[in-house]
Design a protein around this motif. Sequence first.
Motif, mmCIF file in Angstrom:
data_model
loop_
_atom_site.group_PDB
_atom_site.id
_atom_site.type_symbol
_atom_site.label_atom_id
_atom_site.label_comp_id
_atom_site.label_asym_id
_atom_site.label_seq_id
_atom_site.Cartn_x
_atom_site.Cartn_y
_atom_site.Cartn_z
ATOM 1 N N ALA A 145 31.511 52.877 29.824
ATOM 2 C CA ALA A 145 32.578 53.521 30.939
ATOM 3 C C ALA A 145 33.320 54.344 30.251
ATOM 4 C CB ALA A 145 33.513 52.303 31.416
ATOM 5 N N GLY A 146 32.961 55.322 29.479
ATOM 6 C CA GLY A 146 33.825 56.448 28.898
ATOM 7 C C GLY A 146 33.036 56.984 27.842
ATOM 8 N N ASN A 147 33.732 58.323 27.409
ATOM 9 C CA ASN A 147 33.395 59.031 26.295
ATOM 10 C C ASN A 147 33.491 58.167 24.743
ATOM 11 O OD1 ASN A 147 32.463 61.137 24.468
ATOM 12 N ND2 ASN A 147 34.331 62.204 25.008
ATOM 13 N N PRO A 148 32.406 57.949 24.294
ATOM 14 C CA PRO A 148 32.191 57.387 23.086
ATOM 15 C C PRO A 148 32.699 58.083 21.812
ATOM 16 C CG PRO A 148 29.918 58.168 23.376
ATOM 17 C CD PRO A 148 30.800 58.658 24.804
ATOM 18 N N ALA A 149 32.691 59.516 21.951
ATOM 19 C CA ALA A 149 32.934 60.418 20.785
ATOM 20 C C ALA A 149 34.377 60.373 20.251
ATOM 21 C CB ALA A 149 32.626 61.882 21.176
ATOM 22 N N PRO A 150 35.400 60.118 20.855
ATOM 23 C CA PRO A 150 36.714 60.045 20.219
ATOM 24 C C PRO A 150 36.871 58.820 19.572
ATOM 25 C CG PRO A 150 36.989 60.487 22.587
ATOM 26 C CD PRO A 150 35.606 60.164 22.468
ATOM 27 N N TRP A 151 36.134 57.567 19.630
ATOM 28 C CA TRP A 151 36.287 56.489 19.168
ATOM 29 C C TRP A 151 35.137 56.223 17.901
ATOM 30 C CZ3 TRP A 151 40.752 55.110 20.742
ATOM 31 C CH2 TRP A 151 41.096 55.439 21.791
ATOM 32 N N ALA A 152 34.408 57.128 17.462
ATOM 33 C CA ALA A 152 33.181 57.195 16.727
ATOM 34 C C ALA A 152 33.779 56.825 15.420
ATOM 35 C CB ALA A 152 32.531 58.170 16.742
ATOM 36 N N ARG A 153 34.940 57.540 14.656
ATOM 37 C CA ARG A 153 35.146 57.248 13.342
ATOM 38 C C ARG A 153 35.913 55.797 13.187
ATOM 39 N NH1 ARG A 153 33.242 57.547 9.794
ATOM 40 N NH2 ARG A 153 32.208 59.534 10.573
ATOM 41 N N LEU A 154 36.561 55.258 14.236
ATOM 42 C CA LEU A 154 37.432 54.071 14.071
ATOM 43 C C LEU A 154 36.074 53.021 13.854
ATOM 44 C CD1 LEU A 154 40.133 52.910 14.115
ATOM 45 C CD2 LEU A 154 39.954 52.815 16.836
ATOM 46 N N ILE A 155 35.350 53.276 14.741
ATOM 47 C CA ILE A 155 34.265 52.111 15.099
ATOM 48 C C ILE A 155 33.295 51.941 13.978
ATOM 49 C CG2 ILE A 155 32.427 50.829 16.255
ATOM 50 C CD1 ILE A 155 33.719 52.256 18.802
ATOM 51 N N LYS A 156 33.026 53.253 13.480
ATOM 52 C CA LYS A 156 32.014 53.339 12.431
ATOM 53 C C LYS A 156 32.556 52.818 11.091
ATOM 54 C CE LYS A 156 28.172 54.906 12.740
ATOM 55 N NZ LYS A 156 27.047 54.423 13.136
ATOM 56 N N ASP A 157 33.779 53.320 10.775
ATOM 57 C CA ASP A 157 34.386 52.598 9.673
ATOM 58 C C ASP A 157 34.607 51.234 9.608
ATOM 59 O OD1 ASP A 157 34.596 55.118 8.663
ATOM 60 O OD2 ASP A 157 36.656 55.830 9.117
ATOM 61 N N SER A 158 34.622 50.633 10.639
ATOM 62 C CA SER A 158 34.759 49.174 10.876
ATOM 63 C C SER A 158 33.742 48.342 10.056
ATOM 64 C CB SER A 158 35.060 48.670 12.388
ATOM 65 O OG SER A 158 34.047 48.455 12.952
ATOM 66 N N GLY A 159 32.735 48.822 9.832
ATOM 67 C CA GLY A 159 31.595 48.061 9.445
ATOM 68 C C GLY A 159 30.883 47.227 10.710
ATOM 69 N N ALA A 160 31.287 47.001 11.840
ATOM 70 C CA ALA A 160 30.685 46.487 12.691
ATOM 71 C C ALA A 160 29.198 47.279 13.388
ATOM 72 C CB ALA A 160 31.473 46.098 13.878
ATOM 73 N N LEU A 161 28.475 46.884 14.014
ATOM 74 C CA LEU A 161 27.374 47.531 14.667
ATOM 75 C C LEU A 161 27.937 47.907 15.799
ATOM 76 C CD1 LEU A 161 24.518 45.157 14.129
ATOM 77 C CD2 LEU A 161 24.414 47.401 13.278
ATOM 78 N N TRP A 162 27.630 49.163 16.291
ATOM 79 C CA TRP A 162 28.085 49.876 17.635
ATOM 80 C C TRP A 162 26.923 50.153 18.432
ATOM 81 C CZ3 TRP A 162 29.887 55.699 17.731
ATOM 82 C CH2 TRP A 162 30.583 55.894 18.970
ATOM 83 N N PHE A 163 27.234 49.492 19.983
ATOM 84 C CA PHE A 163 26.220 49.538 21.014
ATOM 85 C C PHE A 163 27.283 50.241 21.874
ATOM 86 C CE2 PHE A 163 23.755 45.365 20.181
ATOM 87 C CZ PHE A 163 23.298 45.837 18.813
ATOM 88 N N HIS A 164 26.417 51.262 22.850
ATOM 89 C CA HIS A 164 27.222 52.039 23.813
ATOM 90 C C HIS A 164 26.422 51.845 25.076
ATOM 91 C CE1 HIS A 164 30.003 54.590 25.580
ATOM 92 N NE2 HIS A 164 29.193 55.239 25.860
ATOM 93 N N VAL A 165 27.135 51.482 26.135
ATOM 94 C CA VAL A 165 26.329 51.652 27.667
ATOM 95 C C VAL A 165 26.161 52.975 28.279
ATOM 96 C CG1 VAL A 165 26.235 50.265 29.683
ATOM 97 C CG2 VAL A 165 27.320 49.198 27.723
ATOM 98 N N VAL A 166 25.066 53.164 28.612
ATOM 99 C CA VAL A 166 24.758 54.689 29.142
ATOM 100 C C VAL A 166 24.298 54.479 30.844
ATOM 101 C CG1 VAL A 166 24.831 55.735 27.375
ATOM 102 C CG2 VAL A 166 22.631 55.123 28.353
ATOM 103 N N PRO A 167 24.392 55.256 31.558
ATOM 104 C CA PRO A 167 23.777 55.355 32.987
ATOM 105 C C PRO A 167 22.670 56.493 32.958
ATOM 106 C CG PRO A 167 25.868 56.381 33.322
ATOM 107 C CD PRO A 167 25.494 56.168 31.741
#
Length: 367
Positions: A145-167
Amino acid sequence: MARKDNQTKREIKMLKTTLSDMLGIQYPIVQGGMAPWATERLCVAVSNAGALGLISSIGVGMPQAAPVALADDPNWKDKSPYELLRAVLQWATKQTAEKQGIFGVNIPLAEEFGEVVEGLLKASIDARKENEDTANRLKVIVTSAGNPAPWARLIKDSGALWFHVVPSVAHALKAEQAGADLVIASGREGGGHVAFEPVHSMVLLPAVVNAISLPVVAAGGFCDGSTLAAALSMGAVGIQMGTRFIATEDGDFPEIWRQKILTSNERGSHVGISVFGPARYLKNKISQQLHELYNKGFLEGYKEGTRIEGHGMRQLSTSTDPDECVFLGGEVAGRIEQLPTVSALIEEISNEAETVIRRLPKLVTEA
Ligand SMILES: Cc1cc2nc3c(=O)[nH]c(=O)nc-3n(C[C@H](O)[C@H](O)[C@H](O)COP(=O)(O)O)c2cc1C
């Protein structure tokens, strides 16, 4: 001895996909985030059953009632969404310890949530840093439900896998560009929030699979083994379900909602106004008003629509009249007839998918 042989046979028969390999789970099935419920019990039940359960972070931040994890804390209302979510994630870690269940957290990125989004992301990342068990088993952050780009660095640096929901394909390409590890393609028949421009799973899923090189999970309209097999045949690595998981014996949802699903038919849902965009509701008196307001114009109807929606949501915890409540839910409600336990449901879906997949090669004959 006989039991061991059976177990070995089961292990050999297990469905194995990129999703199960990425997460180390037994079944390629994801329980979708379902705010404004925290889905704490459901997440634990799904994870302990060998699939991927998700804590719905916005449901924790704006709880209908005290989170299960903080049921004994009279001051839970004074805590920030950040503190609440951290406590829930540590609770889920403990509840899934015995079976080593794998789980994740869903964080909708809608601008309407403002700074709360950053707080929820940081709470999830900090929960992983604080506790080795959490880091090992809270394996994935699912944004939506939103733009993933601004959060990319924070999530990638966390070491968790990142899934994003798209329509849509366009959103899938953006998620791939932002660095997501997997995309969940969410068709318009699904319950809860949907895109303004409708694309349903049968068209959306293969289009997204063709457009990107990331693994794709299918969401919207999936509920049984034949639909799981169909998703896999269209190139998905698994399915995400929402409505099907509401209608289970051991989830978090009120009985009135589960009964509403059981009594719906395949034409029993429509799209109406909701707080950050259109959403699919099961039809009743209130959803009809939200649907009519939506058809007149989203912006024009927004204030009145969200007032009606908020009232209907609050009724869910106390009312016995299904026309007084609002029920987010998908078209697939029309295909749901029973309230199984979560683990029985997951096993049945997997067994049925295996049966379907084994049957299909017989359709190919030598000329
Ligand atoms: C009650 C309800 C609440 C939902 N809330 C969220 C949410 O907070 N975040 C999200 O990404 N998706 C949300 N969804 C969508 C689900 O995660 C899932 O993708 C969808 O239900 C799949 O379609 P299905 O209902 O046909 O299974 C919600 C769906 C429902 C039914």
